[in-house]
Write a protein that holds these residues in place. Structure first.
Motif, PDB file in Angstrom:
ATOM      1  N   SER A 191      -3.335  -3.777 -19.835  1.00 61.39           N
ATOM      2  CA  SER A 191      -2.632  -3.780 -21.111  1.00 61.39           C
ATOM      3  C   SER A 191      -2.550  -5.178 -21.701  1.00 61.39           C
ATOM      4  CB  SER A 191      -1.218  -3.223 -20.934  1.00 61.39           C
ATOM      5  OG  SER A 191      -0.463  -4.061 -20.104  1.00 61.39           O
ATOM      6  N   ASP A 192      -2.923  -6.186 -20.885  1.00 59.97           N
ATOM      7  CA  ASP A 192      -2.817  -7.573 -21.310  1.00 59.97           C
ATOM      8  C   ASP A 192      -4.111  -8.025 -21.964  1.00 59.97           C
ATOM      9  OD1 ASP A 192      -1.899 -10.133 -21.679  1.00 59.97           O
ATOM     10  OD2 ASP A 192      -2.432 -10.778 -19.643  1.00 59.97           O
ATOM     11  N   ILE A 193      -4.457  -7.404 -23.062  1.00 58.82           N
ATOM     12  CA  ILE A 193      -5.663  -7.742 -23.809  1.00 58.82           C
ATOM     13  C   ILE A 193      -5.225  -8.474 -25.073  1.00 58.82           C
ATOM     14  CG2 ILE A 193      -7.661  -6.841 -25.014  1.00 58.82           C
ATOM     15  CD1 ILE A 193      -7.580  -4.472 -23.163  1.00 58.82           C
ATOM     16  N   SER A 194      -5.768  -9.646 -25.287  1.00 58.27           N
ATOM     17  CA  SER A 194      -5.281 -10.485 -26.359  1.00 58.27           C
ATOM     18  C   SER A 194      -5.502  -9.852 -27.719  1.00 58.27           C
ATOM     19  CB  SER A 194      -5.988 -11.844 -26.321  1.00 58.27           C
ATOM     20  OG  SER A 194      -7.340 -11.697 -26.700  1.00 58.27           O
ATOM     21  N   ILE A 195      -4.618 -10.194 -28.671  1.00 60.89           N
ATOM     22  CA  ILE A 195      -4.753  -9.727 -30.046  1.00 60.89           C
ATOM     23  C   ILE A 195      -6.054 -10.229 -30.650  1.00 60.89           C
ATOM     24  CG2 ILE A 195      -3.721  -9.779 -32.341  1.00 60.89           C
ATOM     25  CD1 ILE A 195      -2.169  -8.130 -30.324  1.00 60.89           C
ATOM     26  N   ASP A 196      -6.437 -11.458 -30.286  1.00 58.55           N
ATOM     27  CA  ASP A 196      -7.667 -12.031 -30.816  1.00 58.55           C
ATOM     28  C   ASP A 196      -8.870 -11.173 -30.480  1.00 58.55           C
ATOM     29  OD1 ASP A 196      -6.275 -14.119 -31.868  1.00 58.55           O
ATOM     30  OD2 ASP A 196      -6.691 -15.489 -30.206  1.00 58.55           O
ATOM     31  N   ALA A 197      -8.910 -10.692 -29.215  1.00 64.59           N
ATOM     32  CA  ALA A 197     -10.048  -9.868 -28.795  1.00 64.59           C
ATOM     33  C   ALA A 197     -10.107  -8.592 -29.606  1.00 64.59           C
ATOM     34  CB  ALA A 197      -9.953  -9.551 -27.309  1.00 64.59           C
ATOM     35  N   LYS A 201     -14.933  -9.506 -34.311  1.00 67.27           N
ATOM     36  CA  LYS A 201     -16.018  -8.598 -34.631  1.00 67.27           C
ATOM     37  C   LYS A 201     -16.519  -7.945 -33.347  1.00 67.27           C
ATOM     38  CE  LYS A 201     -17.581 -11.296 -38.621  1.00 67.27           C
ATOM     39  NZ  LYS A 201     -18.700 -12.050 -39.214  1.00 67.27           N
ATOM     40  N   HIS A 202     -17.266  -6.847 -33.490  1.00 67.69           N
ATOM     41  CA  HIS A 202     -17.800  -6.163 -32.321  1.00 67.69           C
ATOM     42  C   HIS A 202     -18.892  -7.007 -31.664  1.00 67.69           C
ATOM     43  CE1 HIS A 202     -15.567  -2.520 -32.958  1.00 67.69           C
ATOM     44  NE2 HIS A 202     -15.985  -2.454 -34.206  1.00 67.69           N
ATOM     45  N   LEU A 203     -19.250  -6.634 -30.451  1.00 69.05           N
ATOM     46  CA  LEU A 203     -20.371  -7.274 -29.767  1.00 69.05           C
ATOM     47  C   LEU A 203     -21.635  -7.163 -30.608  1.00 69.05           C
ATOM     48  CD1 LEU A 203     -19.847  -5.826 -26.170  1.00 69.05           C
ATOM     49  CD2 LEU A 203     -19.414  -8.193 -26.862  1.00 69.05           C
ATOM     50  N   THR A 204     -22.469  -8.172 -30.531  1.00 63.57           N
ATOM     51  CA  THR A 204     -23.769  -8.074 -31.184  1.00 63.57           C
ATOM     52  C   THR A 204     -24.645  -7.092 -30.402  1.00 63.57           C
ATOM     53  OG1 THR A 204     -24.790  -9.842 -29.889  1.00 63.57           O
ATOM     54  CG2 THR A 204     -23.577 -10.486 -31.883  1.00 63.57           C
ATOM     55  N   HIS A 244     -15.478 -13.340 -26.106  1.00 60.32           N
ATOM     56  CA  HIS A 244     -15.127 -12.268 -27.032  1.00 60.32           C
ATOM     57  C   HIS A 244     -14.079 -11.328 -26.432  1.00 60.32           C
ATOM     58  CE1 HIS A 244     -15.604  -9.004 -29.948  1.00 60.32           C
ATOM     59  NE2 HIS A 244     -15.780  -8.190 -28.919  1.00 60.32           N
ATOM     60  N   LEU A 245     -14.223 -11.025 -25.144  1.00 55.47           N
ATOM     61  CA  LEU A 245     -13.336 -10.059 -24.481  1.00 55.47           C
ATOM     62  C   LEU A 245     -12.173 -10.730 -23.745  1.00 55.47           C
ATOM     63  CD1 LEU A 245     -16.120  -7.738 -23.034  1.00 55.47           C
ATOM     64  CD2 LEU A 245     -14.600  -7.210 -24.943  1.00 55.47           C
ATOM     65  N   GLU A 252     -14.262  -7.463 -15.109  1.00 52.39           N
ATOM     66  CA  GLU A 252     -13.190  -7.496 -16.108  1.00 52.39           C
ATOM     67  C   GLU A 252     -13.770  -7.294 -17.512  1.00 52.39           C
ATOM     68  OE1 GLU A 252      -9.633 -10.432 -17.760  1.00 52.39           O
ATOM     69  OE2 GLU A 252     -10.741 -10.947 -15.941  1.00 52.39           O
ATOM     70  N   ALA A 253     -14.925  -7.882 -17.784  1.00 49.92           N
ATOM     71  CA  ALA A 253     -15.561  -7.732 -19.088  1.00 49.92           C
ATOM     72  C   ALA A 253     -15.922  -6.274 -19.353  1.00 49.92           C
ATOM     73  CB  ALA A 253     -16.810  -8.610 -19.165  1.00 49.92           C
ATOM     74  N   VAL A 254     -16.470  -5.605 -18.343  1.00 47.52           N
ATOM     75  CA  VAL A 254     -16.852  -4.206 -18.513  1.00 47.52           C
ATOM     76  C   VAL A 254     -15.626  -3.342 -18.777  1.00 47.52           C
ATOM     77  CG1 VAL A 254     -17.840  -2.188 -17.367  1.00 47.52           C
ATOM     78  CG2 VAL A 254     -18.942  -4.417 -17.129  1.00 47.52           C
ATOM     79  N   ILE A 255     -14.558  -3.534 -17.991  1.00 51.33           N
ATOM     80  CA  ILE A 255     -13.356  -2.713 -18.156  1.00 51.33           C
ATOM     81  C   ILE A 255     -12.722  -2.955 -19.525  1.00 51.33           C
ATOM     82  CG2 ILE A 255     -11.019  -2.291 -17.305  1.00 51.33           C
ATOM     83  CD1 ILE A 255     -12.036  -2.872 -14.514  1.00 51.33           C
ATOM     84  N   LYS A 256     -12.624  -4.223 -19.929  1.00 50.68           N
ATOM     85  CA  LYS A 256     -12.007  -4.506 -21.221  1.00 50.68           C
ATOM     86  C   LYS A 256     -12.858  -3.974 -22.367  1.00 50.68           C
ATOM     87  CE  LYS A 256      -8.956  -8.343 -20.126  1.00 50.68           C
ATOM     88  NZ  LYS A 256      -8.530  -9.726 -20.438  1.00 50.68           N
ATOM     89  N   ALA A 257     -14.174  -4.021 -22.218  1.00 51.99           N
ATOM     90  CA  ALA A 257     -15.046  -3.467 -23.250  1.00 51.99           C
ATOM     91  C   ALA A 257     -14.838  -1.960 -23.382  1.00 51.99           C
ATOM     92  CB  ALA A 257     -16.510  -3.772 -22.930  1.00 51.99           C
ATOM     93  N   LEU A 258     -14.625  -1.282 -22.266  1.00 50.31           N
ATOM     94  CA  LEU A 258     -14.321   0.148 -22.298  1.00 50.31           C
ATOM     95  C   LEU A 258     -12.996   0.415 -23.006  1.00 50.31           C
ATOM     96  CD1 LEU A 258     -15.343   1.176 -18.677  1.00 50.31           C
ATOM     97  CD2 LEU A 258     -16.333   2.106 -20.773  1.00 50.31           C
TER      98      LEU A 258
END
Length: 273
Positions: A191-197, A201-204, A244-245, A252-258
Protein backbone atom coordinates in the motif's frame (compact mmCIF):
# COMPACT_ATOMS: atom_id res chain seq x y z
CA UNK A 1 12.35 -26.77 -6.96
CA UNK A 2 13.29 -30.12 -5.49
CA UNK A 3 15.32 -32.58 -7.55
CA UNK A 4 13.07 -35.27 -9.02
CA UNK A 5 14.95 -38.19 -7.42
CA UNK A 6 14.60 -36.77 -3.90
CA UNK A 7 10.97 -35.95 -4.46
CA UNK A 8 10.04 -39.48 -5.53
CA UNK A 9 11.92 -40.94 -2.59
CA UNK A 10 10.02 -38.62 -0.24
CA UNK A 11 6.71 -39.44 -1.93
CA UNK A 12 7.11 -43.19 -1.41
CA UNK A 13 8.21 -42.59 2.17
CA UNK A 14 5.07 -40.50 2.71
CA UNK A 15 2.85 -43.23 1.26
CA UNK A 16 4.53 -45.77 3.53
CA UNK A 17 3.95 -43.51 6.52
CA UNK A 18 0.26 -43.21 5.63
CA UNK A 19 0.00 -47.00 5.52
CA UNK A 20 1.84 -47.43 8.81
CA UNK A 21 -0.37 -44.99 10.69
CA UNK A 22 -3.47 -46.61 9.27
CA UNK A 23 -4.93 -43.93 6.97
CA UNK A 24 -7.42 -45.38 4.52
CA UNK A 25 -7.19 -44.28 0.90
CA UNK A 26 -10.99 -44.07 0.98
CA UNK A 27 -11.37 -41.36 3.64
CA UNK A 28 -14.32 -39.05 2.91
CA UNK A 29 -13.14 -36.09 4.97
CA UNK A 30 -10.00 -34.86 6.73
CA UNK A 31 -9.19 -36.66 9.97
CA UNK A 32 -7.92 -33.60 11.86
CA UNK A 33 -9.75 -30.29 12.21
CA UNK A 34 -9.40 -27.55 14.82
CA UNK A 35 -12.24 -26.55 17.12
CA UNK A 36 -13.69 -23.09 16.51
CA UNK A 37 -11.88 -21.74 19.54
CA UNK A 38 -8.51 -23.20 18.55
CA UNK A 39 -8.93 -21.89 15.00
CA UNK A 40 -9.76 -18.42 16.30
CA UNK A 41 -6.56 -18.41 18.36
CA UNK A 42 -4.43 -19.35 15.33
CA UNK A 43 -6.18 -16.81 13.10
CA UNK A 44 -5.59 -14.05 15.66
CA UNK A 45 -1.92 -15.01 15.88
CA UNK A 46 -1.58 -14.83 12.09
CA UNK A 47 -3.91 -11.90 11.50
CA UNK A 48 -1.33 -9.91 9.53
CA UNK A 49 -0.73 -12.76 7.07
CA UNK A 50 -4.47 -13.24 6.61
CA UNK A 51 -4.97 -9.53 5.88
CA UNK A 52 -2.16 -9.49 3.31
CA UNK A 53 -3.46 -12.70 1.70
CA UNK A 54 -6.97 -11.30 1.32
CA UNK A 55 -5.84 -7.85 0.23
CA UNK A 56 -3.67 -9.13 -2.63
CA UNK A 57 -6.26 -11.61 -3.89
CA UNK A 58 -9.14 -9.15 -3.63
CA UNK A 59 -7.19 -6.75 -5.84
CA UNK A 60 -5.72 -9.15 -8.36
CA UNK A 61 -7.59 -12.46 -8.55
CA UNK A 62 -9.61 -11.30 -11.59
CA UNK A 63 -6.34 -11.33 -13.57
CA UNK A 64 -6.50 -15.14 -13.71
CA UNK A 65 -10.27 -15.68 -13.88
CA UNK A 66 -10.09 -17.09 -17.42
CA UNK A 67 -7.02 -19.29 -16.93
CA UNK A 68 -8.86 -22.40 -15.76
CA UNK A 69 -12.46 -23.41 -16.50
CA UNK A 70 -12.74 -25.14 -13.15
CA UNK A 71 -11.30 -22.33 -11.05
CA UNK A 72 -8.76 -22.49 -8.24
CA UNK A 73 -8.63 -22.63 -4.46
CA UNK A 74 -6.00 -20.36 -2.91
CA UNK A 75 -5.18 -21.59 0.60
CA UNK A 76 -3.27 -19.90 3.40
CA UNK A 77 -1.77 -22.20 6.06
CA UNK A 78 -0.09 -21.45 9.36
CA UNK A 79 3.37 -22.84 10.13
CA UNK A 80 1.86 -26.13 11.37
CA UNK A 81 -0.15 -26.76 8.22
CA UNK A 82 -3.63 -25.74 9.45
CA UNK A 83 -5.78 -23.80 7.00
CA UNK A 84 -6.23 -20.19 8.12
CA UNK A 85 -8.20 -18.92 5.12
CA UNK A 86 -9.23 -19.85 1.59
CA UNK A 87 -10.35 -17.88 -1.45
CA UNK A 88 -11.85 -19.35 -4.61
CA UNK A 89 -11.35 -17.96 -8.10
CA UNK A 90 -14.38 -18.13 -10.33
CA UNK A 91 -14.06 -20.78 -13.02
CA UNK A 92 -16.63 -21.69 -15.64
CA UNK A 93 -16.83 -25.41 -15.01
CA UNK A 94 -17.99 -27.70 -12.21
CA UNK A 95 -16.54 -26.67 -8.86
CA UNK A 96 -14.66 -29.09 -6.67
CA UNK A 97 -16.05 -30.18 -3.33
CA UNK A 98 -14.71 -28.08 -0.48
CA UNK A 99 -14.96 -30.79 2.18
CA UNK A 100 -11.15 -30.91 2.31
CA UNK A 101 -10.62 -27.15 1.96
CA UNK A 102 -11.95 -25.01 4.77
CA UNK A 103 -10.41 -23.11 7.70
CA UNK A 104 -9.22 -25.30 10.57
CA UNK A 105 -8.43 -28.39 8.51
CA UNK A 106 -4.95 -29.89 8.89
CA UNK A 107 -2.99 -30.84 5.78
CA UNK A 108 -0.67 -33.07 7.77
CA UNK A 109 -0.19 -36.59 6.41
CA UNK A 110 -2.09 -37.95 9.41
CA UNK A 111 -5.11 -35.90 8.33
CA UNK A 112 -5.38 -36.13 4.54
CA UNK A 113 -2.39 -38.20 3.43
CA UNK A 114 0.32 -37.15 0.99
CA UNK A 115 -0.03 -33.63 -0.42
CA UNK A 116 2.08 -30.68 -1.60
CA UNK A 117 2.27 -28.96 1.78
CA UNK A 118 3.93 -32.04 3.31
CA UNK A 119 6.82 -31.68 0.85
CA UNK A 120 6.99 -27.88 0.99
CA UNK A 121 7.54 -28.27 4.74
CA UNK A 122 10.05 -31.10 4.31
CA UNK A 123 12.16 -29.47 1.61
CA UNK A 124 11.50 -25.82 2.61
CA UNK A 125 10.87 -25.14 -1.06
CA UNK A 126 8.14 -24.64 -3.64
CA UNK A 127 6.50 -27.90 -4.70
CA UNK A 128 4.26 -28.93 -7.61
CA UNK A 129 2.12 -32.06 -7.21
CA UNK A 130 0.30 -34.07 -9.85
CA UNK A 131 -2.91 -35.97 -9.04
CA UNK A 132 -1.24 -39.39 -9.09
CA UNK A 133 1.23 -38.34 -6.37
CA UNK A 134 -1.49 -38.15 -3.71
CA UNK A 135 -2.19 -41.06 -1.38
CA UNK A 136 -5.92 -40.62 -0.72
CA UNK A 137 -8.40 -41.12 -3.55
CA UNK A 138 -10.31 -37.92 -2.76
CA UNK A 139 -7.21 -35.99 -3.80
CA UNK A 140 -6.49 -37.97 -6.96
CA UNK A 141 -7.92 -35.18 -9.14
CA UNK A 142 -5.90 -32.45 -7.47
CA UNK A 143 -3.10 -30.46 -9.06
CA UNK A 144 -1.25 -28.48 -6.37
CA UNK A 145 1.43 -25.85 -6.07
CA UNK A 146 2.65 -24.90 -2.59
CA UNK A 147 5.24 -22.32 -1.45
CA UNK A 148 6.56 -21.52 2.04
CA UNK A 149 6.30 -18.00 3.46
CA UNK A 150 9.79 -17.42 4.83
CA UNK A 151 10.61 -14.53 7.14
CA UNK A 152 14.23 -14.38 8.33
CA UNK A 153 14.70 -17.92 6.95
CA UNK A 154 11.91 -19.29 9.14
CA UNK A 155 8.69 -20.74 7.72
CA UNK A 156 5.82 -18.63 9.06
CA UNK A 157 3.19 -20.22 6.87
CA UNK A 158 2.45 -21.64 3.43
CA UNK A 159 0.37 -20.75 0.37
CA UNK A 160 -1.14 -23.42 -1.85
CA UNK A 161 -3.20 -23.29 -4.99
CA UNK A 162 -5.37 -26.31 -5.79
CA UNK A 163 -7.02 -27.09 -9.12
CA UNK A 164 -9.25 -30.07 -9.78
CA UNK A 165 -8.67 -31.91 -13.07
CA UNK A 166 -6.87 -28.98 -14.72
CA UNK A 167 -3.09 -28.46 -14.36
CA UNK A 168 -1.84 -25.40 -12.49
CA UNK A 169 -0.58 -23.15 -15.27
CA UNK A 170 2.67 -21.20 -15.41
CA UNK A 171 0.59 -18.04 -15.06
CA UNK A 172 -0.92 -19.17 -11.76
CA UNK A 173 2.43 -20.39 -10.44
CA UNK A 174 3.81 -16.92 -11.14
CA UNK A 175 0.76 -15.35 -9.50
CA UNK A 176 1.26 -17.41 -6.33
CA UNK A 177 4.96 -16.53 -6.25
CA UNK A 178 4.04 -12.84 -6.41
CA UNK A 179 1.47 -13.34 -3.66
CA UNK A 180 4.08 -15.06 -1.48
CA UNK A 181 6.61 -12.28 -2.01
CA UNK A 182 3.98 -9.65 -1.28
CA UNK A 183 3.32 -11.20 2.14
CA UNK A 184 6.85 -10.89 3.48
CA UNK A 185 6.80 -8.30 6.25
CA UNK A 186 10.36 -7.19 5.77
CA UNK A 187 9.99 -6.78 2.01
CA UNK A 188 7.77 -3.77 1.42
CA UNK A 189 4.25 -2.59 2.08
CA UNK A 190 2.17 -2.91 -1.08
CA UNK A 191 0.00 0.00 0.00
CA UNK A 192 3.08 2.21 0.32
CA UNK A 193 3.22 3.29 -3.32
CA UNK A 194 4.21 6.89 -3.79
CA UNK A 195 1.79 9.45 -5.21
CA UNK A 196 4.44 10.38 -7.75
CA UNK A 197 4.46 6.86 -9.17
CA UNK A 198 0.69 6.94 -9.56
CA UNK A 199 0.78 10.30 -11.36
CA UNK A 200 3.66 9.62 -13.70
CA UNK A 201 3.17 8.67 -17.32
CA UNK A 202 2.86 4.97 -18.12
CA UNK A 203 5.86 2.81 -18.96
CA UNK A 204 7.19 3.23 -22.46
CA UNK A 205 6.76 0.37 -24.89
CA UNK A 206 10.40 -0.66 -24.51
CA UNK A 207 10.24 -0.44 -20.70
CA UNK A 208 7.15 -2.63 -20.76
CA UNK A 209 8.97 -5.29 -22.82
CA UNK A 210 11.99 -5.21 -20.50
CA UNK A 211 9.79 -5.49 -17.41
CA UNK A 212 7.95 -8.46 -18.93
CA UNK A 213 11.28 -10.24 -19.49
CA UNK A 214 12.35 -9.40 -15.93
CA UNK A 215 9.11 -11.00 -14.69
CA UNK A 216 9.91 -14.12 -16.71
CA UNK A 217 13.20 -14.40 -14.79
CA UNK A 218 15.65 -13.38 -17.50
CA UNK A 219 18.98 -11.88 -16.44
CA UNK A 220 20.18 -8.55 -17.83
CA UNK A 221 22.52 -10.47 -20.15
CA UNK A 222 19.66 -12.64 -21.43
CA UNK A 223 17.45 -9.60 -21.99
CA UNK A 224 20.26 -7.98 -23.93
CA UNK A 225 20.52 -11.06 -26.14
CA UNK A 226 16.73 -11.42 -26.51
CA UNK A 227 16.14 -7.80 -27.54
CA UNK A 228 19.44 -7.43 -29.42
CA UNK A 229 20.42 -4.36 -27.44
CA UNK A 230 23.53 -3.60 -25.39
CA UNK A 231 23.84 -4.56 -21.75
CA UNK A 232 24.23 -0.90 -20.79
CA UNK A 233 20.93 -0.13 -22.53
CA UNK A 234 19.19 -2.87 -20.55
CA UNK A 235 20.58 -1.43 -17.31
CA UNK A 236 19.41 2.03 -18.36
CA UNK A 237 15.87 0.71 -18.89
CA UNK A 238 16.03 -1.07 -15.51
CA UNK A 239 16.94 2.18 -13.76
CA UNK A 240 14.14 4.02 -15.55
CA UNK A 241 11.62 1.32 -14.58
CA UNK A 242 12.72 1.31 -10.94
CA UNK A 243 12.56 5.12 -10.77
CA UNK A 244 9.12 5.20 -12.37
CA UNK A 245 7.74 2.60 -9.93
CA UNK A 246 9.74 3.78 -6.90
CA UNK A 247 11.10 0.23 -6.65
CA UNK A 248 14.44 -1.04 -5.40
CA UNK A 249 14.46 -4.57 -6.87
CA UNK A 250 13.15 -6.60 -9.77
CA UNK A 251 10.41 -8.39 -7.83
CA UNK A 252 9.23 -5.18 -6.19
CA UNK A 253 9.03 -3.54 -9.63
CA UNK A 254 6.89 -6.36 -11.01
CA UNK A 255 4.50 -6.33 -8.03
CA UNK A 256 4.12 -2.55 -8.06
CA UNK A 257 3.55 -2.57 -11.81
CA UNK A 258 0.73 -5.08 -11.28
CA UNK A 259 -0.80 -2.99 -8.50
CA UNK A 260 -0.60 0.18 -10.60
CA UNK A 261 -2.07 -1.73 -13.56
CA UNK A 262 0.94 -0.98 -15.75
CA UNK A 263 0.96 -4.70 -16.55
CA UNK A 264 -1.30 -7.65 -15.87
CA UNK A 265 -0.78 -11.31 -15.04
CA UNK A 266 -2.10 -12.09 -18.51
CA UNK A 267 0.56 -9.84 -20.08
CA UNK A 268 3.36 -11.41 -18.07
CA UNK A 269 2.56 -15.03 -18.80
CA UNK A 270 1.00 -14.81 -22.26
CA UNK A 271 -2.47 -15.86 -21.11
CA UNK A 272 -5.04 -16.22 -23.83
CA UNK A 273 -8.46 -15.50 -22.30
Amino acid sequence: MVYEQYFYEAMFQSWEKCINIGISKEIEKPLIKLTKNDLAVRQEKNNNLILKFNDFLDKHIDAIKNVNNGGYYFILFDEDGYILDTIKSQGKGKRMSNSFISPGISFDESSIGTNALVFAKKFKSAICMLPSFHYCNKLKDWYEYCVPIKINELEKGYISVVSEKYPVTKAVVGFVDLLQTNMLDEYFNVSDISIDAKQNKHLTERQYVVLKLIAEGLSDESISHELKISLSTVKYHNQSIFKHLNATSRVEAVIKALILKEISIADLYNIIA
